[in-house]
Design an enzyme around this catalytic site. Structure first.
Site, mmCIF file in Angstrom:
data_model
loop_
_atom_site.group_PDB
_atom_site.id
_atom_site.type_symbol
_atom_site.label_atom_id
_atom_site.label_comp_id
_atom_site.label_asym_id
_atom_site.label_seq_id
_atom_site.Cartn_x
_atom_site.Cartn_y
_atom_site.Cartn_z
ATOM 1 C CB ALA A 18 -16.023 6.090 -5.908
ATOM 2 C CG PHE A 118 -22.088 -12.481 -3.426
ATOM 3 C CD1 PHE A 118 -20.894 -13.021 -3.863
ATOM 4 C CD2 PHE A 118 -22.066 -11.611 -2.342
ATOM 5 C CE1 PHE A 118 -19.697 -12.703 -3.247
ATOM 6 C CE2 PHE A 118 -20.870 -11.297 -1.718
ATOM 7 C CZ PHE A 118 -19.682 -11.838 -2.166
ATOM 8 C CD GLN A 238 -24.930 -4.672 3.915
ATOM 9 O OE1 GLN A 238 -23.859 -4.592 3.328
ATOM 10 N NE2 GLN A 238 -26.048 -4.994 3.302
ATOM 11 C CG HIS A 240 -20.823 -8.945 5.936
ATOM 12 N ND1 HIS A 240 -20.681 -10.274 6.250
ATOM 13 C CD2 HIS A 240 -20.627 -8.845 4.606
ATOM 14 C CE1 HIS A 240 -20.407 -10.945 5.141
ATOM 15 N NE2 HIS A 240 -20.367 -10.111 4.134
ATOM 16 C CG LEU A 250 -16.312 -9.118 5.396
ATOM 17 C CD1 LEU A 250 -17.538 -8.692 6.186
ATOM 18 C CD2 LEU A 250 -16.341 -8.499 4.021
ATOM 19 C CD GLU A 253 -23.650 -12.048 0.957
ATOM 20 O OE1 GLU A 253 -23.872 -11.238 1.871
ATOM 21 O OE2 GLU A 253 -24.112 -11.936 -0.185
ATOM 22 N NE ARG A 284 -23.404 -8.688 2.388
ATOM 23 C CZ ARG A 284 -22.427 -8.076 1.750
ATOM 24 N NH1 ARG A 284 -22.250 -6.779 1.906
ATOM 25 N NH2 ARG A 284 -21.622 -8.755 0.972
ATOM 26 C CG HIS A 351 -19.816 -4.761 5.498
ATOM 27 N ND1 HIS A 351 -18.451 -4.966 5.402
ATOM 28 C CD2 HIS A 351 -20.317 -5.022 4.268
ATOM 29 C CE1 HIS A 351 -18.155 -5.339 4.156
ATOM 30 N NE2 HIS A 351 -19.264 -5.353 3.449
ATOM 31 N NE ARG A 393 -22.860 -2.602 -0.101
ATOM 32 C CZ ARG A 393 -21.971 -3.596 -0.215
ATOM 33 N NH1 ARG A 393 -21.911 -4.329 -1.303
ATOM 34 N NH2 ARG A 393 -21.150 -3.875 0.787
ATOM 35 C CG LEU A 399 -16.313 -4.198 -5.015
ATOM 36 C CD1 LEU A 399 -15.628 -5.552 -5.176
ATOM 37 C CD2 LEU A 399 -15.270 -3.125 -4.714
HETATM 38 C C1 LIG Z 1 -13.627 -5.814 4.179
HETATM 39 C C2 LIG Z 1 -14.565 -5.353 3.118
HETATM 40 C C3 LIG Z 1 -14.929 -6.201 2.095
HETATM 41 C C4 LIG Z 1 -15.810 -5.777 1.079
HETATM 42 N N1 LIG Z 1 -16.139 -6.628 0.067
HETATM 43 C C5 LIG Z 1 -16.953 -6.208 -0.935
HETATM 44 C C6 LIG Z 1 -17.270 -7.039 -2.059
HETATM 45 O O1 LIG Z 1 -16.785 -8.152 -2.192
HETATM 46 N N2 LIG Z 1 -18.107 -6.555 -3.014
HETATM 47 C C7 LIG Z 1 -18.656 -5.308 -2.939
HETATM 48 O O2 LIG Z 1 -19.403 -4.918 -3.822
HETATM 49 N N3 LIG Z 1 -18.362 -4.489 -1.887
HETATM 50 C C8 LIG Z 1 -17.522 -4.900 -0.904
HETATM 51 N N4 LIG Z 1 -17.231 -4.051 0.155
HETATM 52 C C9 LIG Z 1 -17.708 -2.659 0.106
HETATM 53 C C10 LIG Z 1 -16.855 -1.864 -0.869
HETATM 54 O O3 LIG Z 1 -15.555 -2.363 -0.876
HETATM 55 C C11 LIG Z 1 -16.790 -0.379 -0.504
HETATM 56 O O4 LIG Z 1 -18.080 0.109 -0.270
HETATM 57 C C12 LIG Z 1 -16.170 0.417 -1.645
HETATM 58 O O5 LIG Z 1 -14.952 -0.164 -2.037
HETATM 59 C C13 LIG Z 1 -15.968 1.871 -1.264
HETATM 60 O O6 LIG Z 1 -15.207 2.500 -2.266
HETATM 61 P P1 LIG Z 1 -15.016 4.067 -2.264
HETATM 62 O O7 LIG Z 1 -14.208 4.396 -3.466
HETATM 63 O O8 LIG Z 1 -16.324 4.713 -2.104
HETATM 64 O O9 LIG Z 1 -14.185 4.380 -0.922
HETATM 65 P P2 LIG Z 1 -12.798 3.804 -0.352
HETATM 66 O O10 LIG Z 1 -12.245 2.720 -1.162
HETATM 67 O O11 LIG Z 1 -13.026 3.571 1.096
HETATM 68 O O12 LIG Z 1 -11.826 5.041 -0.533
HETATM 69 C C14 LIG Z 1 -11.963 6.226 0.210
HETATM 70 C C15 LIG Z 1 -10.864 7.175 -0.220
HETATM 71 O O13 LIG Z 1 -11.121 8.454 0.348
HETATM 72 C C16 LIG Z 1 -9.928 8.998 0.848
HETATM 73 N N5 LIG Z 1 -10.302 9.960 1.885
HETATM 74 C C17 LIG Z 1 -11.195 9.803 2.890
HETATM 75 N N6 LIG Z 1 -11.283 10.939 3.600
HETATM 76 C C18 LIG Z 1 -10.442 11.831 3.023
HETATM 77 C C19 LIG Z 1 -10.085 13.174 3.299
HETATM 78 N N7 LIG Z 1 -10.618 13.847 4.324
HETATM 79 N N8 LIG Z 1 -9.155 13.770 2.517
HETATM 80 C C20 LIG Z 1 -8.584 13.103 1.478
HETATM 81 N N9 LIG Z 1 -8.892 11.825 1.181
HETATM 82 C C21 LIG Z 1 -9.816 11.209 1.939
HETATM 83 C C22 LIG Z 1 -9.117 7.813 1.302
HETATM 84 O O14 LIG Z 1 -7.751 8.142 1.304
HETATM 85 C C23 LIG Z 1 -9.472 6.782 0.219
HETATM 86 O O15 LIG Z 1 -8.593 6.934 -0.873
HETATM 87 C C24 LIG Z 1 -16.342 -4.465 1.146
HETATM 88 C C25 LIG Z 1 -15.983 -3.611 2.173
HETATM 89 C C26 LIG Z 1 -15.122 -4.054 3.170
HETATM 90 C C27 LIG Z 1 -14.803 -3.109 4.302
#
Ligand SMILES: Cc1cc2nc3c(=O)[nH]c(=O)nc-3n(C[C@H](O)[C@H](O)[C@H](O)COP(=O)(O)OP(=O)(O)OC[C@H]3O[C@@H](n4cnc5c(N)ncnc54)[C@H](O)[C@@H]3O)c2cc1C
Length: 580
Positions: A18, A118, A238, A240, A250, A253, A284, A351, A393, A399
């Site tokens: 994100a 899925f 959620q 998983h 994990l 799925e 889920r 999860h 979700r 993703l």
């Molecule tokens: C094992 C696993 C498998 C998954 N598989 C899937 C899938 O196949 N399909 C799907 O749709 N979803 C999947 N998900 C869910 C999905 O991956 C996540 O919800 C999504 O990637 C979250 O992205 P994000 O950018 O919000 O946060 P993240 O990728 O978690 O990034 C968070 C960022 O915030 C930063 N950060 C946090 N706190 C601070 C702070 N205080 N100061 C500075 N930086 C900070 C971290 O350094 C990091 O860079 C999976 C999740 C897991 C755990």
């Protein structure tokens, strides 16, 4: 403490999918910094396995309306439908854009992007499981993260790696910047910025058994909650269905999407009883509840009857090697069994946070139930609640969420920055934070008040009292425990008094966010007297649309939580009984 000052137009906190997607949008138009506590490519997005959904129709007939229907039904009708429409419509271009930036998707024979099944994704509004998830073997998130990071690097985006944001500065309701701690040195950095996006990910670490990384402690939601911003729909967390037994790691799925089957101790394919039409590919929340029910009725496997099996043995070595290489390696490494020949012991694992910082569809943070926008503050990804996932979700929709709403956060920053003037922060802007840190450092260390001790008790009790099935009794018990833990936290101590990589200090601060996330989860769950999606009350087993077709907003009220409610935005789909 050494304090260093920087001046930017915009700051993005977080370099997961994100945050990086927002940066790509915003960087060409402003002086921008991305601040991240982890090195960007270590963000949890890189651990995502199974896929990202979009109705590309590469394998069979599909369209985004069916995707939207599935998302709304999957959410148990709590998602805001206008936001879901955006998610599903913009999915298609988002995948194509990632492909053009170089993401190495798995391919069909004809060269098009491959798609797999899925949970909860169907064709023709429930007729049969749909091939909708685009993937790169079982390392889709890794590929998304690398692709976005490389794009940022090629654009010359400024990164502050291993800097942890610990405070936001809001004066008279207007954002002025953030304060960060440099992990390598212990120096404090003031970042002037009138547009700030929180993309800090989830908070699975409130539970003991979780698929989430150690770093997922709810920092963004915690920082804003402490400033009076509410958190939305926190009762919906959620689980998983298929975490590796006891470890919670994990197993995507995608394993069931490729044909894997869940079996109880007798080898029975029990999902046939719970979701006769789509069986193992039900959403889920339903599958996790089915597993928990099998276990509580004595049908679990093993000496303690406390797990079920994920059976991949009929898929054949070739499919497993090509489509599920990483997760089957985890099984070999951590459980020492060969998934080609043997079924895998699994149990539900904490999860994904459906709840989080309330935002509108342009990622603007909302400060109340009437939709008042907090100027200059944005959130996207798992830290935010738009809400596209409602009470549950669907797999592959996160993703998707991070790229669709990450992009929108970046666009909103551009709009805001281009219509406002720079704002200055005073040189003593970091004072609250430096006082807090000095206070933590001063106290003599005691084991009873140490971070690991309090955190372990928090995780153990949340696991026991606020997991898949909840009741007034279990939630009231947990409310009391949380209040005691918070009292203990007032005296939290750390043993490391140094400045270099003082992760103990940072974990002490993160522990407060974990307490905030737990308080709001439990309070919201206690007040919601119905069962919907991932929130399952044994004392209120029915969904109650008459009284509870509402989002909860949890506000900090001293050391307790105050709840307010906001109606769900409906659209094409009226709430119906949710059968699969
Ligand atoms: C094992 C696993 C498998 C998954 N598989 C899937 C899938 O196949 N399909 C799907 O749709 N979803 C999947 N998900 C869910 C999905 O991956 C996540 O919800 C999504 O990637 C979250 O992205 P994000 O950018 O919000 O946060 P993240 O990728 O978690 O990034 C968070 C960022 O915030 C930063 N950060 C946090 N706190 C601070 C702070 N205080 N100061 C500075 N930086 C900070 C971290 O350094 C990091 O860079 C999976 C999740 C897991 C755990």
């Amino acid at each position: 403490m050494k304090v260093i000052k920087h001046s930017f137009d915009g700051v993005i906190v977080g370099a997961g999918g994100a945050g990086l997607r927002a940066a790509i949008e915003a960087a060409p138009h402003m002086k921008l910094a991305v601040i991240t506590k982890l090195y960007p490519t270590r963000s949890h997005t890189g651990a995502a396995q199974g896929g990202m959904s979009a109705a590309l129709a590469n394998v069979e007939e599909d369209n985004w309306n069916w995707h939207a229907f599935d998302t709304v039904k999957g959410s148990d009708y709590l998602a805001d439908q206008p936001a879901v429409d955006i998610l599903c419509k913009e999915a298609i271009d988002s995948v194509v854009e990632l492909e053009h930036w170089g993401l190495p998707f798995s391919r069909l024979e004809n060269g098009k992007i491959a798609q797999r099944r899925f949970g909860g994704h169907t064709v023709k509004e429930g007729e049969a499981p749909a091939f909708r998830a685009c993937y790169a073997a079982d390392r889709t998130g890794h590929m998304i993260l690398q692709t976005l990071y490389q794009k940022c690097v090629s654009m010359g985006v400024t990164f502050f790696d291993e800097f942890q944001v610990l405070d936001i500065k809001i004066d008279d309701g207007v954002c002025k910047g953030v304060i960060a701690y440099e992990i390598a040195t212990g120096d404090i950095h003031i970042f002037e910025a009138r547009a700030v996006t929180f993309a800090t990910g989830g908070f699975g670490k409130i539970y003991k058994v979780s698929s989430n990384a150690h770093s997922l402690t709810g920092d963004g939601p915690g920082i804003l909650y402490q400033k009076g911003i509410p958190l939305e729909d926190m009762e919906f967390y959620q689980f998983h269905p298929t975490g590796i037994y006891r470890l919670g790691i994990l197993l995507s799925e995608a394993a069931r999407g490729e044909g894997g089957i869940l079996r109880n101790k007798d080898g029975e394919r029990f999902m046939e009883r719970y979701a006769p039409s789509i069986k193992d590919l039900a959403p889920r929340d339903m599958v996790s509840r089915a597993i928990a029910t099998e276990i509580s009725e004595g049908n679990g496997a093993g000496p303690n009857n406390d797990f079920v099996y994920l059976d991949l043995t009929h898929l054949g070595a070739e499919t497993i090697k090509q489509k599920l290489p990483d997760i089957t390696d985890f099984v070999r490494t951590y459980v020492k069994i060969e998934p080609i020949n043997e079924p895998i012991p699994v149990q539900p694992t904490a999860h994904y946070a459906m709840g989080g910082i309330p935002t509108d569809v342009n990622a603007r943070v909302l400060s109340d139930v009437t939709g008042t926008v907090l100027p200059g503050v944005y959130s996207a990804g798992e830290s935010a609640c738009v809400s596209v996932h409602g009470a549950n979700r669907l797999g592959t929709n996160s993703l998707l969420d991070i790229v669709v709403f990450g992009k929108r956060a970046g666009q909103s920053m551009v709009d805001y920055v281009s219509s406002t003037k720079p704002m200055a922060l005073s040189d003593n802007a970091a004072e609250d934070l430096t006082n807090k840190i000095e206070n933590l450092m001063e106290k003599d260390h005691s084991l009873e008040f140490s971070v690991p001790r309090i955190r372990e008790e928090l995780q153990d009790t949340m696991e026991e009292n606020a997991k898949i099935f909840r009741s007034e009794e279990s939630l009231e018990k947990q409310t009391k425990i949380l209040s005691d833990l918070r009292d203990r936290y007032q005296n939290v101590t750390i043993s490391d008094k140094g400045k270099v990589f003082n992760t103990e200090l940072l974990e002490a601060i993160e522990l407060e966010y974990l307490l905030d996330m737990s308080d709001t989860t439990v309070a919201s769950a206690l007040h919601r007297k119905e069962s919907r999606g991932a929130h399952s009350r044994v004392d209120h087993v029915e969904r109650d649309d008459k009284n509870w077709l509402k989002h909860s907003f949890a506000f900090k009220n001293g050391d307790s939580v105050k709840l307010e409610y906001k109606d769900v935005e409906l659209g094409n789909y009226e709430p119906k009984e949710r059968k699969y």
